[in-house]
Design a protein around this motif. Sequence first.
Motif, PDB file in Angstrom:
ATOM      1  N   HIS A   5       0.850  -1.180   0.000  1.00  0.00           N
ATOM      2  CA  HIS A   5       0.000   0.000   0.000  1.00  0.00           C
ATOM      3  C   HIS A   5       0.886   1.231   0.000  1.00  0.00           C
ATOM      4  N   LEU A   6       1.071   1.830  -1.154  1.00  0.00           N
ATOM      5  CA  LEU A   6       1.896   3.029  -1.246  1.00  0.00           C
ATOM      6  C   LEU A   6       1.046   4.261  -1.000  1.00  0.00           C
ATOM      7  N   GLN A   7       1.620   5.187  -0.259  1.00  0.00           N
ATOM      8  CA  GLN A   7       0.953   6.445   0.010  1.00  0.00           C
ATOM      9  C   GLN A   7       1.817   7.571  -0.528  1.00  0.00           C
ATOM     10  N   ALA A   8       1.303   8.772  -0.513  1.00  0.00           N
ATOM     11  CA  ALA A   8       2.012   9.911  -1.105  1.00  0.00           C
ATOM     12  C   ALA A   8       3.336  10.177  -0.403  1.00  0.00           C
ATOM     13  N   HIS A   9       3.391   9.995   0.905  1.00  0.00           N
ATOM     14  CA  HIS A   9       4.642  10.285   1.607  1.00  0.00           C
ATOM     15  C   HIS A   9       5.716   9.224   1.344  1.00  0.00           C
ATOM     16  N   ASP A  10       5.353   8.093   0.772  1.00  0.00           N
ATOM     17  CA  ASP A  10       6.346   7.085   0.410  1.00  0.00           C
ATOM     18  C   ASP A  10       7.204   7.544  -0.764  1.00  0.00           C
ATOM     19  N   LEU A  43      10.894  -2.745  -1.329  1.00  0.00           N
ATOM     20  CA  LEU A  43      11.252  -3.814  -0.400  1.00  0.00           C
ATOM     21  C   LEU A  43      11.503  -3.255   0.998  1.00  0.00           C
ATOM     22  N   VAL A  44      12.256  -2.171   1.078  1.00  0.00           N
ATOM     23  CA  VAL A  44      12.538  -1.558   2.378  1.00  0.00           C
ATOM     24  C   VAL A  44      11.261  -1.023   3.016  1.00  0.00           C
ATOM     25  N   LEU A  45      10.402  -0.385   2.227  1.00  0.00           N
ATOM     26  CA  LEU A  45       9.156   0.149   2.775  1.00  0.00           C
ATOM     27  C   LEU A  45       8.232  -0.950   3.281  1.00  0.00           C
ATOM     28  N   GLU A  46       8.287  -2.122   2.668  1.00  0.00           N
ATOM     29  CA  GLU A  46       7.423  -3.217   3.101  1.00  0.00           C
ATOM     30  C   GLU A  46       8.000  -3.962   4.296  1.00  0.00           C
ATOM     31  N   VAL A  47       9.303  -4.007   4.415  1.00  0.00           N
ATOM     32  CA  VAL A  47       9.934  -4.743   5.521  1.00  0.00           C
ATOM     33  C   VAL A  47      10.011  -3.882   6.771  1.00  0.00           C
ATOM     34  N   LEU A  48      10.110  -2.580   6.614  1.00  0.00           N
ATOM     35  CA  LEU A  48      10.288  -1.677   7.756  1.00  0.00           C
ATOM     36  C   LEU A  48       9.201  -1.823   8.832  1.00  0.00           C
ATOM     37  N   PRO A  49       7.907  -1.921   8.499  1.00  0.00           N
ATOM     38  CA  PRO A  49       6.909  -2.096   9.562  1.00  0.00           C
ATOM     39  C   PRO A  49       7.071  -3.401  10.344  1.00  0.00           C
ATOM     40  N   MET A  50       7.616  -4.431   9.722  1.00  0.00           N
ATOM     41  CA  MET A  50       7.816  -5.687  10.426  1.00  0.00           C
ATOM     42  C   MET A  50       8.950  -5.597  11.441  1.00  0.00           C
ATOM     43  N   LEU A  51       9.882  -4.690  11.216  1.00  0.00           N
ATOM     44  CA  LEU A  51      11.016  -4.541  12.128  1.00  0.00           C
ATOM     45  C   LEU A  51      10.682  -3.701  13.348  1.00  0.00           C
ATOM     46  N   ILE A  52       9.642  -2.910  13.245  1.00  0.00           N
ATOM     47  CA  ILE A  52       9.301  -2.019  14.360  1.00  0.00           C
ATOM     48  C   ILE A  52       8.383  -2.717  15.332  1.00  0.00           C
ATOM     49  N   LEU A 108      10.999   6.784  -2.218  1.00  0.00           N
ATOM     50  CA  LEU A 108      11.176   6.054  -3.472  1.00  0.00           C
ATOM     51  C   LEU A 108      11.930   6.861  -4.525  1.00  0.00           C
ATOM     52  N   LEU A 109      11.677   8.145  -4.616  1.00  0.00           N
ATOM     53  CA  LEU A 109      12.356   8.958  -5.623  1.00  0.00           C
ATOM     54  C   LEU A 109      13.868   9.015  -5.409  1.00  0.00           C
ATOM     55  N   PRO A 110      14.359   9.233  -4.179  1.00  0.00           N
ATOM     56  CA  PRO A 110      15.825   9.187  -4.007  1.00  0.00           C
ATOM     57  C   PRO A 110      16.417   7.811  -4.282  1.00  0.00           C
ATOM     58  N   MET A 111      15.682   6.743  -3.963  1.00  0.00           N
ATOM     59  CA  MET A 111      16.192   5.404  -4.253  1.00  0.00           C
ATOM     60  C   MET A 111      16.320   5.189  -5.762  1.00  0.00           C
ATOM     61  N   ALA A 112      15.360   5.695  -6.522  1.00  0.00           N
ATOM     62  CA  ALA A 112      15.434   5.588  -7.980  1.00  0.00           C
ATOM     63  C   ALA A 112      16.600   6.414  -8.510  1.00  0.00           C
ATOM     64  N   LEU A 113      16.823   7.577  -7.938  1.00  0.00           N
ATOM     65  CA  LEU A 113      17.935   8.428  -8.367  1.00  0.00           C
ATOM     66  C   LEU A 113      19.277   7.781  -8.065  1.00  0.00           C
ATOM     67  N   VAL A 114      19.397   7.175  -6.897  1.00  0.00           N
ATOM     68  CA  VAL A 114      20.642   6.488  -6.542  1.00  0.00           C
ATOM     69  C   VAL A 114      20.895   5.316  -7.490  1.00  0.00           C
ATOM     70  N   GLY A 115      19.860   4.571  -7.811  1.00  0.00           N
ATOM     71  CA  GLY A 115      20.010   3.463  -8.753  1.00  0.00           C
ATOM     72  C   GLY A 115      20.441   3.948 -10.126  1.00  0.00           C
TER      73      GLY A 115
END
Length: 60
Positions: free
Chosen positions: A3-8, A51-60, A12-19
Amino acid sequence: MFHLQAHDLVFLLPMALVGMLAMGAVPVAAKALKISCRCCGVIIGLMMGVLVLEVLPMLI
C-alpha cells in the motif's frame, strides 16, 4: 500486496535516483547501452525502495 501512500514517494524517488546514478557510472561505449543501464538502475532502485518500505513495519 503493498500500500503506497504519497509520503512514500519521499523515499522512493531518491532510491530511484541512486540506482540511476550507480548504474549510469558503469563505463560503456554505446549511448543506447548507457541509457539501458540507467533504466535498469532506476528499476532496481525502485524495487529496493519498495522492499525496504514493506519490511520496515515488520522490524518495528
